[in-house]
Design an enzyme around this catalytic site. Structure first.
Site, short mmCIF file in Angstrom:
data_model
loop_
_atom_site.label_atom_id
_atom_site.label_comp_id
_atom_site.label_asym_id
_atom_site.label_seq_id
_atom_site.Cartn_x
_atom_site.Cartn_y
_atom_site.Cartn_z
N VAL A 60 31.96 45.70 33.42
CA VAL A 60 31.41 46.27 33.63
C VAL A 60 30.28 46.93 34.87
O VAL A 60 30.13 48.03 35.20
CB VAL A 60 29.56 45.01 33.08
CG1 VAL A 60 27.65 45.51 33.54
CG2 VAL A 60 29.72 44.86 31.51
N CYS A 61 31.13 46.02 35.34
CA CYS A 61 30.95 46.64 37.04
C CYS A 61 31.93 47.95 37.12
O CYS A 61 31.30 48.12 38.54
CB CYS A 61 31.61 45.59 38.23
SG CYS A 61 30.14 43.95 37.97
N ALA A 62 33.09 47.66 36.66
CA ALA A 62 34.01 48.57 37.04
C ALA A 62 33.44 50.15 36.44
O ALA A 62 33.33 51.06 36.18
CB ALA A 62 35.53 48.33 35.87
#
Length: 166
Positions: A60-62
């Site tokens: 999700v961060c990527a």
């Protein structure tokens, strides 16, 4: 005042004060990918998207880093700052491997006070010590014009709401 978000539905306690729309952003010092200390003032006169994430090495961060690179990277007078507790080497490696050149990665690893000052300091659970997921948009004068503390850490932020204010 502690704030709670969830990770897989389980409560995660945060500490600090999350920035609210209309307030002035707290000054900060973070570490850039070249291990230099940088301050909020480094981007004086620019609009800033603070994409605050737990770790660049999660899906999700990527995804949020890719999305802001794509959607906001070419906005006039705007900089995208991806902020996490990741070491600067890891963030630089990720962006280099992905070809993401329209975001700047910053680390809290030497300046933990950012997490408290921005109300994203995770206090318990498996992610203790990392930042909660949040997006804070600042105008040219460092006034908060949008802020979202994502209630479930595994969810992506509302990109359109963040971009709309710009």
């Amino acid at each position: 005042m502690p704030t709670n978000v969830t990770l897989d539905g389980n409560p995660i306690e945060l500490s600090g004060t999350f920035p609210q729309t209309g307030h002035n952003a707290a000054p900060f010092t973070l570490t850039s990918s070249d291990l230099e200390d940088v301050k909020l003032d480094n981007w004086a006169g620019k609009r800033k998207i603070l994409n605050i994430i737990p770790s660049i090495d999660t899906g999700v961060c990527a995804a949020s880093t890719r999305k802001f690179n794509e959607k906001a990277g070419n906005l006039e007078n705007t900089v995208v700052l991806v902020i996490s507790a990741d070491l600067p080497f890891a963030a630089a490696r990720f962006c280099g491997a992905e070809g993401l050149d329209k975001v700047e990665t910053l680390s809290t690893f030497r300046n933990y006070s950012f997490q408290q000052d921005y109300g994203v300091a995770i206090q318990n659970g498996p992610l203790a010590g990392l930042c909660a997921r949040a997006v804070v948009v600042l105008d040219e004068n460092d006034k908060v014009i949008h802020s979202e503390l994502v209630s479930e850490i595994k969810n992506e932020p509302d990109y359109e709401a963040a971009l709309k204010v710009l």
